[in-house]
Scaffold this motif. Structure first.
Motif, short mmCIF file in Angstrom:
data_model
loop_
_atom_site.label_atom_id
_atom_site.label_comp_id
_atom_site.label_asym_id
_atom_site.label_seq_id
_atom_site.Cartn_x
_atom_site.Cartn_y
_atom_site.Cartn_z
N GLU A 218 0.81 -1.21 0.00
CA GLU A 218 0.00 0.00 0.00
C GLU A 218 0.85 1.28 0.00
O GLU A 218 0.32 2.36 -0.21
CB GLU A 218 -0.94 0.02 1.20
CG GLU A 218 -0.25 0.14 2.54
CD GLU A 218 -1.21 0.13 3.71
OE1 GLU A 218 -2.43 0.04 3.47
OE2 GLU A 218 -0.75 0.21 4.87
N THR B 20 -10.32 1.16 -0.72
CA THR B 20 -10.55 0.23 0.37
C THR B 20 -12.03 -0.04 0.62
O THR B 20 -12.72 0.79 1.23
CB THR B 20 -9.90 0.77 1.66
OG1 THR B 20 -8.53 1.05 1.41
CG2 THR B 20 -10.04 -0.23 2.79
N ASP C 33 -7.63 -3.12 1.85
CA ASP C 33 -6.86 -2.25 0.96
C ASP C 33 -6.52 -2.98 -0.33
O ASP C 33 -5.89 -4.04 -0.31
CB ASP C 33 -5.56 -1.80 1.64
CG ASP C 33 -5.81 -0.95 2.87
OD1 ASP C 33 -6.71 -0.10 2.83
OD2 ASP C 33 -5.10 -1.14 3.87
#
Length: 370
Positions: free
Chosen positions: A300, A309, A328
């Motif tokens: 990420e 997300t 995510d």
């Protein structure tokens, strides 16, 4: 002989990440490997006049516990753990898995029952305890990154030793820009997505809650997301590796979702009402992290990436979405991954992974490394 890089990492965690003070209580949780770092954290915490405590969680034993978990058991766990977490000021989680898929076969209904009851305590920890989470370098992580163990350790300590104060200062113009932006558009292969971030704070992540770090996040207005997004980075959730995830939105809600495991993807998105809405939009900038490792704490933060997300929003960048899910999903926009663009209010701010506005150029990899 203790690796001096572990000493430096412990200093960063205590002084920068959780800002441990004299007479404060620190809980160190080791999940798998990471004993050397835990011992050094204990030494340095005592040197500060603080009170360190440690608990170890074996992933294989945790899997066995989860195989029979239900809401009643989770209720007892909350009852026992809540007083502990309300007595600590700092919390460091060292995640050192030897098998990323240890819990892959835990039934999803068991996870849901556990997570639903535990969520209020997790929310308390996130909001009231100075916490940080890091992944400790293990052979399993090196294998996932397609690197030798030694090469991965060198990479790991480079990433974790970044000048996070410099990164924080470079983020400030982007934070200001995001907080006066209304409409965002993401463009790339298989992606054309629009949404609003008007009125929602943006939060700089520069070494406090995660090590490694390097992102800034906000959340879309809950019902504003429209279009399609395709993720070019694999993502593991509940022990299953998902690839080629493609989501289509109408008025904020995911109305179509496909991947290599489409059925399981949709089962997760059906966990609760909020799982089909978005709780976070973030931009990654870490100059040392360039390629996916199937480890979200690294992926990420990839330079030139963003993540989107499904699920729960953070309280400090809140769009009101609530869910037991927070997943995510990463898209890399550098040229070797197909390129892409980010637009704020019809102004191009990043193209093919590089910021193009002069006030944001300090976030590009050559500047953050220098």
């Amino acid at each position: 002989m203790l690796d001096p890089r572990i000493v430096k990492l412990a200093e960063t965690l205590l002084n920068h990440s959780v800002r441990l003070q004299e007479k404060e209580c620190l809980l160190i949780e080791v999940r798998g490997e990471g004993h050397a770092l835990a011992k050094e954290l204990i030494r340095q915490a005592y040197a500060k006049g603080a009170y360190p405590f440690v608990r170890f969680i074996d992933p294989a034993i945790q899997r066995e516990l989860m195989m029979g978990a239900d809401e009643k058991r989770a209720g007892y766990l909350v009852k026992w753990e809540e007083p502990m977490f309300k007595d600590i000021q700092a919390f460091i989680v060292i995640n050192g898995p030897t098998n990323d898929s240890e819990a892959a076969d835990v039934p999803i209904e068991r996870r849901r029952a556990h997570q639903t009851v535990m969520q209020p305590l997790h929310d308390y920890i996130t909001s009231h305890v100075r916490w940080t989470l890091l992944n400790y370098p293990t052979p399993a992580m090196a294998q996932s990154a397609n690197m030798s163990t030694e090469a991965f350790e060198d990479f790991y300590f480079d990433v974790c030793s970044l000048d996070y104060q410099k990164m924080h200062e470079a983020f400030l113009p982007l934070k200001a820009l995001m907080e006066r932006t209304d409409n965002v558009r993401l463009i790339g292969p298989g992606t054309d997505l629009t949404f609003s971030i008007k009125g929602i704070p943006s939060v700089i992540c520069s070494g406090e809650a995660n090590i490694p770090d390097g992102e800034i996040y906000t959340a879309p207005v809950r019902d504003s997301v429209n279009g399609t997004i395709t993720f070019n980075t694999a993502t593991t959730y509940l022990g299953t590796r998902f690839e080629n995830v493609r989501l289509t939105f109408e008025n904020g809600r995911i109305v179509e979702a496909t991947a290599n495991h489409t059925k399981k993807l949709n089962e997760i998105l059906d966990s609760d009402e909020g799982a089909r809405y978005i709780g976070e939009f973030a931009i990654g900038v870490n100059p040392y992290i360039l390629h996916p490792m199937n480890d979200i704490l690294f992926d990420e933060k990839i330079a030139g990436s963003f993540h989107f997300t499904p699920g729960r929003a953070y309280e400090n960048a809140d769009n009101g979405n609530r869910s037991q899910v927070h997943w995510d999903m990463v898209n890399i926009q550098r040229p070797e991954y197909g390129g892409g663009e980010i637009w704020f209010d019809d102004v191009l701010i990043r193209k093919d992974g590089l910021f193009v506005l002069p006030e944001l150029e300090a976030l590009n990899p050559d500047k953050l490394k220098g």
